[in-house]
Design an enzyme around this catalytic site. Structure first.
Site, PDB file in Angstrom:
ATOM      1  N   LYS A 168      -9.227   8.758   3.431  1.00 40.49           N
ATOM      2  CA  LYS A 168      -9.799   7.424   3.244  1.00 40.49           C
ATOM      3  C   LYS A 168     -11.156   7.296   3.928  1.00 40.49           C
ATOM      4  CE  LYS A 168      -5.386   5.068   2.501  1.00 40.49           C
ATOM      5  NZ  LYS A 168      -4.503   6.237   2.601  1.00 40.49           N
ATOM      6  N   PHE A 209       2.031  -3.515   3.963  1.00 38.34           N
ATOM      7  CA  PHE A 209       2.405  -4.779   4.561  1.00 38.34           C
ATOM      8  C   PHE A 209       3.919  -4.997   4.431  1.00 38.34           C
ATOM      9  CE2 PHE A 209      -1.862  -7.291   4.203  1.00 38.34           C
ATOM     10  CZ  PHE A 209      -2.298  -6.673   5.366  1.00 38.34           C
ATOM     11  N   GLU A 218       0.076   4.990  13.394  1.00 42.13           N
ATOM     12  CA  GLU A 218       0.305   6.273  12.715  1.00 42.13           C
ATOM     13  C   GLU A 218       0.057   7.447  13.646  1.00 42.13           C
ATOM     14  OE1 GLU A 218      -0.425   8.565   8.502  1.00 42.13           O
ATOM     15  OE2 GLU A 218      -1.866   7.006   9.093  1.00 42.13           O
ATOM     16  N   CYS A 274       0.800  -1.227   0.000  1.00 41.52           N
ATOM     17  CA  CYS A 274       0.000   0.000   0.000  1.00 41.52           C
ATOM     18  C   CYS A 274       0.830   1.274   0.000  1.00 41.52           C
ATOM     19  CB  CYS A 274      -0.958  -0.003   1.188  1.00 41.52           C
ATOM     20  SG  CYS A 274      -2.107  -1.402   1.146  1.00 41.52           S
ATOM     21  N   HIS A 327      -9.824   2.601   1.393  1.00 35.73           N
ATOM     22  CA  HIS A 327      -8.377   2.405   1.211  1.00 35.73           C
ATOM     23  C   HIS A 327      -8.097   2.030  -0.236  1.00 35.73           C
ATOM     24  CE1 HIS A 327      -4.303   1.616   1.692  1.00 35.73           C
ATOM     25  NE2 HIS A 327      -4.307   0.549   2.480  1.00 35.73           N
ATOM     26  N   HIS A 334      -2.045   8.343   6.222  1.00 41.97           N
ATOM     27  CA  HIS A 334      -2.347   7.066   5.554  1.00 41.97           C
ATOM     28  C   HIS A 334      -3.668   6.524   6.081  1.00 41.97           C
ATOM     29  CE1 HIS A 334      -1.567   3.383   3.417  1.00 41.97           C
ATOM     30  NE2 HIS A 334      -1.594   2.661   4.529  1.00 41.97           N
TER      31      HIS A 334
END
Length: 409
Positions: A331, A395, A312, A164, A336, A301
């Site tokens: 988002k 990831f 985060e 991502c 996402h 993010h």
């Protein structure tokens, strides 16, 4: 010599709209692009929620049927986003068909093409029924290999696969190549396919929100009642150019790429630790010769997963302390966008700057212990983004951080 890097073109196909004007309007209004996808509901997915791209005309996008044969849907969307970006930049074919122009995109899957060709082989007991187009549709580099041929660029041409953060790394690497003088301009961005084949493994992890009674309220970054992400996708494109060359040709400069920071957690496959993202943010600040006080807005993010948002929020608080920097989590509207999310954030930031507003975080109602320390943008406002720090993470603990300056441009 390190050159300045200008943003001169942007393009977008997302669940918020199919062009720049419609997406800007959605951002201003705080309009969600999340819906229920009945097919996934019928197939037994834990969650049928998704960002949905309505009305995209694949046959009318300017490509012939033969050209589309080697392109999955998200590559066609990427072509549309790139076409928009080149038009915005005022670049013609003759301007980009040279060795000083490159093409870098972030993408980390081509699941549907892989599934379809495997099914054909099993069904027929032979590979004879597989169209020759599948060879190019099924490659992770499908966007850059197809668009390279269509556009005729002769410089850098490759795809970045980093979960991502793919789109963020693609734009960051493009900016570095221009800053170092390796390229004069690069068309860059990210894309994500939206189909059940690409999402079933995520669904199996039970990572998706199950707030199916209210789709528009399902994606809740940093909210204490968040219950998982909502998958989404599309394509985002950005044209970066050497700043002096952009000025020389008289094009409108939409923003400046001031820094690209990166890091990795080196710890866990799917549980970020926060310190890795913090390192990427600090790296970006150092490379831009800035302090945290110079940042006006953090575009987080913030995927709305409990663990990810917590990490985060820790990173943002650690970097910015008590200086009350504004934070927005888009988002909440888009879901996402996975591989494209780092790139779409750049497009969304420029659209907000051009519109003279900062998009608010919808669905943020109850902060938790970490997010209560964040100065979330939750009300309609007419304050432009200014200098923006854009985070993306993936990831495996890969992190990208971009700093984009839209002040006075």
């Amino acid at each position: 010599m390190m050159y300045r890097v200008a943003i001169t073109g942007i393009g977008i196909v997302s669940c918020l709209g199919l062009d720049l004007d419609s997406v800007q309007k959605s951002l201003r209004l705080g309009k969600s692009g999340i819906q229920i996808v009945k097919q996934r509901e019928d197939m037994g997915f834990f969650s049928p929620l998704s960002g949905v791209i309505d009305g995209f005309d694949y046959a009318g996008c300017g490509l012939t049927r033969r050209q589309r044969k080697t392109m999955p849907n998200f590559t066609i969307q990427a072509y549309s986003a790139v076409t928009q970006a080149l038009k915005k930049a005022g670049l013609q074919s003759e301007d980009i068909q040279n060795a000083r122009t490159g093409l870098i995109f972030g993408n980390d899957s081509t699941a549907r093409a892989q599934v379809e060709q495997a099914k054909l082989t099993e069904q027929d007991g032979s590979t004879a029924g597989i169209s020759s187009g599948y060879c190019f549709k099924a490659m992770t580099s499908t966007i850059t290999l197809n668009l390279n041929v269509l556009l005729g660029v002769r410089g850098a041409s490759w795809s970045i696969s980093s979960a991502c953060s793919s789109g963020g790394h693609a734009i960051g690497q493009a900016a570095d190549l221009i800053a170092m003088g390796r390229q004069d301009r690069i068309i860059c961005g990210g894309a994500q396919e939206i189909n059940w084949e690409s999402l079933c493994s995520f669904d199996a992890l039970e990572a998706f929100s199950r707030r199916i009674d209210s789709p528009a309220q399902a994606s809740r970054p940093f909210d204490a009642n968040r219950d998982g992400l909502v998958p989404s996708g599309g394509a985002a494109a950005v044209v970066l150019e050497r700043y002096d060359l952009a000025v020389k040709r008289g094009t409108t400069i939409l923003g400046e790429m001031e820094a690209y920071g990166f890091s990795s957690d080196g710890q866990d496959l799917c549980r970020p630790n926060g310190s890795g993202l913090q390192a990427a943010m600090e790296d970006a600040l150092q490379r831009a010769n800035l302090t945290s006080e110079d940042i006006d807005l953090v575009s987080a993010h913030a995927t709305a997963t409990p663990v990810g948002d917590d990490a985060e929020a820790f990173a943002i608080s650690s970097v910015f302390g008590d200086n009350n920097v504004r934070v927005t989590a888009l988002k909440s509207m888009t879901g996402h966008e996975l591989w494209m999310s780092g790139a779409s954030q750049v497009v969304y930031s420029i659209l907000q700057a051009q519109g003279g507003f900062t998009a608010r975080t919808i669905n943020f109602e109850t902060p938790d212990e970490r997010s209560t320390k964040l100065n979330m943008v939750v009300e309609e406002n007419s304050t432009p983004p200014g200098r923006v720090m854009l985070n993306s993470a993936g990831f495996g603990g890969t992190n990208a951080c971009l700093i984009v300056n839209t002040k006075g441009l």
